[in-house]
Every structure is written in structure tokens, then in C-alpha cells.
Design an enzyme around this catalytic site. Structure first.
Site, mmCIF file in Angstrom:
data_model
loop_
_atom_site.group_PDB
_atom_site.id
_atom_site.type_symbol
_atom_site.label_atom_id
_atom_site.label_comp_id
_atom_site.label_asym_id
_atom_site.label_seq_id
_atom_site.Cartn_x
_atom_site.Cartn_y
_atom_site.Cartn_z
ATOM 1 N N ASP A 1 68.993 -3.178 49.474
ATOM 2 C CA ASP A 1 68.363 -2.402 48.410
ATOM 3 C C ASP A 1 67.609 -3.342 47.477
ATOM 4 O O ASP A 1 68.157 -4.363 47.034
ATOM 5 C CB ASP A 1 69.422 -1.643 47.609
ATOM 6 C CG ASP A 1 69.393 -0.152 47.872
ATOM 7 O OD1 ASP A 1 68.336 0.453 47.633
ATOM 8 O OD2 ASP A 1 70.418 0.407 48.306
ATOM 9 N N ASP B 1 64.250 0.976 45.909
ATOM 10 C CA ASP B 1 64.816 2.049 45.112
ATOM 11 C C ASP B 1 63.859 2.512 44.010
ATOM 12 O O ASP B 1 63.253 1.692 43.315
ATOM 13 C CB ASP B 1 66.120 1.553 44.479
ATOM 14 C CG ASP B 1 66.819 2.597 43.640
ATOM 15 O OD1 ASP B 1 67.394 3.527 44.231
ATOM 16 O OD2 ASP B 1 66.792 2.486 42.403
ATOM 17 N N GLU C 1 61.962 4.584 48.352
ATOM 18 C CA GLU C 1 62.467 5.849 47.829
ATOM 19 C C GLU C 1 61.500 6.359 46.769
ATOM 20 O O GLU C 1 61.239 5.674 45.775
ATOM 21 C CB GLU C 1 63.855 5.652 47.202
ATOM 22 C CG GLU C 1 64.430 6.956 46.668
ATOM 23 C CD GLU C 1 65.520 6.768 45.641
ATOM 24 O OE1 GLU C 1 66.425 7.613 45.586
ATOM 25 O OE2 GLU C 1 65.477 5.762 44.883
ATOM 26 N N HIS D 1 73.775 8.245 49.716
ATOM 27 C CA HIS D 1 74.746 8.094 48.638
ATOM 28 C C HIS D 1 74.462 8.991 47.443
ATOM 29 O O HIS D 1 75.304 9.105 46.545
ATOM 30 C CB HIS D 1 74.779 6.628 48.175
ATOM 31 C CG HIS D 1 73.474 6.180 47.579
ATOM 32 N ND1 HIS D 1 72.341 5.978 48.339
ATOM 33 C CD2 HIS D 1 73.121 5.917 46.302
ATOM 34 C CE1 HIS D 1 71.353 5.604 47.551
ATOM 35 N NE2 HIS D 1 71.789 5.558 46.310
ATOM 36 N N ASP D 2 73.287 9.610 47.402
ATOM 37 C CA ASP D 2 72.899 10.463 46.276
ATOM 38 C C ASP D 2 72.975 11.952 46.592
ATOM 39 O O ASP D 2 72.566 12.769 45.758
ATOM 40 C CB ASP D 2 71.462 10.136 45.843
ATOM 41 C CG ASP D 2 71.373 8.853 45.039
ATOM 42 O OD1 ASP D 2 72.373 8.484 44.399
ATOM 43 O OD2 ASP D 2 70.298 8.219 45.029
#
Length: 563
Positions: free
Chosen positions: A109, A209, A262, A335-336
Site C-alpha cells: 500500500d 490508496d 484506489e 478491508h473497507d
């Protein structure tokens, strides 16, 4: 999987990352090696053979950097150090080597929209120190008068007042996550040095991210209440210089590296534009297809209601607008987001709906991303009170509604929380039916899902009919058959509310995918479509129909045919 496979089609732009299947590891919840209840890097290394058995090609490692953990590692204090809860750099190097020894790649990330407020840059910036004074978005003003009406994505104002500097700083996320000022060329240079530092240590790419928020509107004007999203988000999402910043960042990302960005708020058109414009992004995570089940308000009672035809329309648009001229990141969870079985499947048909979704995901055009536990068919938990929630986003938004009087108690939003909380994906991985689910010998940092005694890796690996082995077979199929990677996508029955069916075609080879995405049997009979001589490649049920046309397909049955 380092060499792209050959096809006869000269239109195909072959890349290793197009042919890969990516597995996301959320370190805190994956495997605990030392009994403190928190997953760690040595714990991941212990499970590398499991990932190898599953057949994935790339591990995406969520943040393991030094962090005070206000947002579980997405608030970074030091980009060049490992969080001591997870281990140290030597542990990270052993994980990297273990993956590379098994011909798996590692991506990290890259979180550079913001840092932790404990980062050295921010500490110096709040003191107004030299070159760091303009590293963040600062606006002078009175303590009770924020610069504008912008709202944070985590609830409350997007501005916090700093007594030391006597000024307001911007944070699109948590107040502990101040946004970097990308207008400052020194910030951009510092970020590029971080990229180069990690590339030099042998990583194979980045998941970038929150990059849709890097550029902000000059002057910080008030947000328009008529615009969708939190107030002001139109000024801190897809800002005027975003393309310029990404181009500059892309200049230091090696050509052979994998890069996925993202982009919250993006649709298919945005994804196509940013993938095709420069060298920074190979693919984009955009979320329009994940909005199909969202209610308008946290107090609504229609959370989880969604339409398969609408979902198909969005996915088909993504396949045609993104995956064909550019490339698509294929995912339904991370994860979100909640667990995909509970969200898009049916817990009462857990195994079959999990394998149906797997069949769909791994036969589409694009690079598939699996989130840990997805290959086991892990499901959502049930939260009784806000005290059980760790997720900073959920807690912040609920507390904001409580303080504003929008809701009177947690019970008013309990249905929404239990549907959408990010903690569903963060409950610890189920490795066995032992105490602690084989995840830890101690007390897990977040409560286990109660069904770990039935849903776990040990049981799944021992059962050839499990969700795990279905994923393994599909990954192997995708690895062997370029039609599923590069083939053209053609949907069937777009308006049908039970079937998601489509063909893939490459170099004269055709495949048919039939998924009854419902809890009722249905007859598959597309007008004018024939499947003479069809052969079953893979199915999630015994005795699948040899000729699908006119056949009754069971609830959540999924079959892949060679035509």
C-alpha cells in the site's frame, strides 16, 4: 508467472499483472505468531505455503508501516519503518523472500494523500519549520471558525484547529490523518523518494490508496449542498491537478511494476481516463458497482436491497469502457467492505453462493482481487453495540449522528452498521476450529465470528467440495486458459433478474459462464443461443446440466462450459 502467455490475437497487449490473481492480506487479522492477539509479518510468512496452494500470484500487503493506528495503519508515522506490532524490517524481508521463492510477487500500500499527525513532517509543519511549513493544508483563522463547510469522509468537519500553529489543517479522513499538500513540489519529491526506496527493496508494485483526493480546489471554496457526497467533497475529489500529480508519480514507478489506484468517487469513464493517460496506473479500483446495495440514509430499512440487472449493467459497462481499452481491477470486497457472501450472496446458501460469486469474478476480463477469507466463504458478524466496533469510519459517522441528534441511539442505525461496517472484513482469519480459530493463542484484537468452528481453512482444505478448492480450481483454470484473461466479453440475458451469464472469446475459442445468482431455480434459455457440443469445464454443483440451454439451474449454481 513472470512471462506473459502467448495468444494469436495481435490486439492483445500482454502483461504479467493482467494474468495474475491478487490476494489481499490485512496483517492485523491474518495470523498471529506471538500470541498477543494481533496478526504480524512472521504470521504471514508461516502461511505462505497456504497462499501457494491456493494458487495466487500476487500478495497485496495492507500497511505494515510504523503507525499509531488511529485508522489501523492507514495513518503512517514513518514510511521507512515497520510497525513494531507486526515485526521489523528483517521480518518483512523474510516474507518478501518467501513469496519470491515461490514465484509470487509482493505489492505494498502506498498511502500518500495523508500521513499520521505524528509523522515528523507534520510535527515540523505545525511548528512552521522551514521547508515543512507548507507540507500540509494550513489556513489561519479563529478556533471557532473553520475555513469552509467541508465535511470529512469519516464524519464531522474536514478541518481541525491546531493550537501550536494557531491554524486549521485539512483532513479528508480522520483528524489524525492530515492531508499532504501536493501543490508543494517538495512534497511530491519526498513521495517519489519513498516510492524509489521501496522499489529498491524488491517490491513488485503498489496499491495506491485514496489517490482521487490528492488535488484540492484552490482557495478552499464552500461545498455545494446539492452535490452528492459529504459537503465539499467535489473540491477534494478529482481536483484540477490530479492528472499532473499522477503523471509525475508514474515517472518513478518502474515500467515492469504493477500499480493499482484506489479512486473513491470514480466511475468507469474516470477509470478509463486515468489508466490510459500515463504511466502511473495499470488499473483503478472504482466503486460504482458497489453502490447498488446502498440506502440513502443510515436510518433507512432497505440496506442490502439490490438489483441483479442493474449490477450487470454496471459490470458490463466496466468490461466495455475499462477492461477492453484499458484494464479493470475485478473485486467485490476488501478491508473497507462487508464480506461478499453476506452482501451479494446468501448466508443460508453459503458454500454455493460463495462459489457462484467466485465463478463470476474469476472468469471476467481484468485482474481479480481476493480478500483474505473470501476463499473460505467467511461471512459477516453481528454487532450489538457501538462499543464492539473498532472501525474509525463507522464510529465517527455514528457518533456524528448521535451528537447532531439525527439519531437517538445506536439501535436507530444498528441495521446499517451491521450491513456496512468495515469491521466485518477485519474479524480475524479462521484457520481452524481451535480456540482462537488458529489465528492466535491469546485474545484476538477484534472478536472472532462465531461460525469459525465450521468455516475455517483446515476444514476447507480437507473437503474437495469446499469454497477453497473451488477458488483453487478457478485460479488454475484462469492460469491455463488465456480466454478468461484476454477474451472478449459478451453478456447474455442482461435484463434477467436471476441469471448472470456471458461468453468469453479469443482466437476462435469460446467459453460460456452461467450463474444462477438467486435462491430459486431457473431455466436458462437465451433466445437464439445454442450450446451444441458444450463441455463442462468447472461447476460448483454435482450433475450440472451437460447442455445448459433449456436446463433448470439450481439456486446459486454456476457452470463454466467450453463451446
Amino acid at each position: 508467472m513472470t512471462q506473459p502467455r502467448q495468444t494469436q490475437d495481435s490486439r492483445i497487449d500482454r502483461e504479467w499483472w493482467k494474468e495474475a490473481v491478487v490476494y489481499q492480506v490485512y496483517p492485523r487479522s491474518f495470523n498471529d505468531s506471538d500470541g498477543d492477539g494481533i496478526g504480524d509479518i512472521p504470521g504471514i510468512t508461516e502461511r505462505v505455503d497456504y497462499l501457494d496452494e491456493l494458487g495466487v500470484d500476487v500478495v497485496w500487503l495492507s500497511p505494515v508501516y510504523d503507525s499509531p493506528n488511529h485508522d489501523n495503519g492507514y495513518d503512517i508515522r514513518d514510511y521507512r519503518a515497520i510497525n513494531e506490532e507486526f515485526g521489523d524490517m528483517a521480518d518483512w524481508e523474510r516474507l518478501r523472500d518467501a513469496l519470491h521463492d515461490r514465484d509470487m510477487k509482493l505489492i505494498m500500500d502506498l498511502v500518500v494523500n495523508h500521513t499520521s499527525n505524528e509523522h515528523e513532517w507534520f510535527r515540523r509543519s505545525r511548528r512552521g519549520e522551514g521547508e515543512y511549513a507548507d507540507y500540509y493544508h494550513w489556513v489561519e483563522g479563529e478556533p471557532d471558525d473553520p475555513p469552509n463547510n467541508w465535511q470529512s469522509l469519516f464524519g464531522g468537519s474536514a478541518w481541525s484547529y491546531d493550537d501550536e500553529r494557531e491554524a486549521w489543517y485539512l483532513h479528508v479522513f480522520n483528524e489524525n490523518q492530515p492531508d499532504l499538500n501536493w501543490r508543494n513540489p517538495d512534497v511530491r519529491e519526498a513521495v517519489k523518494e519513498i516510492v524509489t526506496w521501496w522499489v529498491d527493496r524488491g517490491i513488485d508494485g503498489f496499491r495506491m490508496d485514496a489517490i482521487s483526493h490528492l488535488s484540492k480546489t484552490e482557495g478552499y471554496p464552500d461545498g455545494d449542498p446539492e452535490e452528492p457526497g459529504p459537503l465539499g467533497s467535489e473540491h477534494y475529489t478529482f481536483g484540477p491537478r490530479l492528472g499532473e500529480y499522477l503523471d509525475e508519480l508514474g515517472a518513478v514507478v518502474p515500467e515492469e511494476a504493477m500499480s493499482a489506484g484506489e479512486m473513491g468517487g470514480a466511475d468507469a469513464d474516470d477509470a478509463r481516463e486515468f489508466v490510459r493517460r500515463g504511466d502511473c496506473l495499470d488499473m483503478v479500483f472504482h466503486f460504482d458497482h458497489l453502490d447498488v446495495d446502498q440506502a440513502d440514509d443510515w436510518t433507512d430499512d432497505n440496506w442490502g436491497e439490490w438489483s441483479l440487472p442493474e449490477f450487470k449493467e454496471l459490470m458490463t459497462r466496466n468490461q466495455r469502457a475499462v477492461a477492453e481499452p484499458a484494464w479493470e481491477a475485478l473485486f467485490l470486497g476488501n478491508h473497507d467492505h462487508p464480506r461478499i457472501v453476506s452482501r451479494f450472496g446468501d448466508d443460508s446458501y453459503r458454500r454455493r453462493s460463495a462459489t457462484c460469486i467466485a465463478t463470476f469474478l474469476l472468469t471476467m476480463r481484468g485482474t481479480p482481487y481476493l480478500y483474505q477469507g473470501q476463499e473460505l466463504g467467511m461471512t459477516n458478524s453481528e454487532f450489538e453495540s457501538l462499543s464492539e466496533i473498532d472501525d474509525a469510519m463507522t464510529v465517527g459517522l455514528v457518533e456524528d449522528m448521535l451528537s447532531a441528534g439525527t439519531v437517538d441511539s445506536f439501535d436507530d442505525v444498528r441495521e446499517a452498521v451491521n450491513y456496512r461496517s468495515r469491521d466485518h472484513a477485519r474479524t480475524p482469519m479462521h484457520w481452524s476450529d481451535d480456540d482462537g480459530a488458529g489465528f492466535t493463542d491469546g485474545d484476538p484484537w477484534l472478536a472472532l465470528n462465531d461460525n469459525y468452528t465450521e468455516v475455517n481453512a483446515a476444514a476447507a482444505r480437507a473437503d474437495e467440495g469446499s469454497v477453497f478448492h473451488h477458488y483453487r480450481r478457478l485460479i488454475e483454470l484462469r492460469d491455463d486458459d488465456p480466454v478468461f484473461v484476454y477474451g472478449d466479453y459478451d453478456p447474455l440475458l442482461p435484463d434477467d433478474d436471476q441469471f448472470y451469464a456471458f461468453t468469453r472469446q479469443l482466437d476462435g475459442e469460446r467459453r460460456l459462464v452461467v450463474c444462477n445468482w438467486s435462491d430459486e431455480p431457473a431455466t436458462f434459455d437465451p433466445e437464439g443461443f445454442t450450446a451444441d457440443g458444450a463441455e463442462i469445464i468447472v461447476s460448483n454443483c454435482d450433475d450440472a446440466p451437460a447442455d445448459p440451454v433449456g436446463a433448470t439451474v439450481r439456486p446459486f449454481e454456476a457452470v463454466v462450459y467450453e463451446l
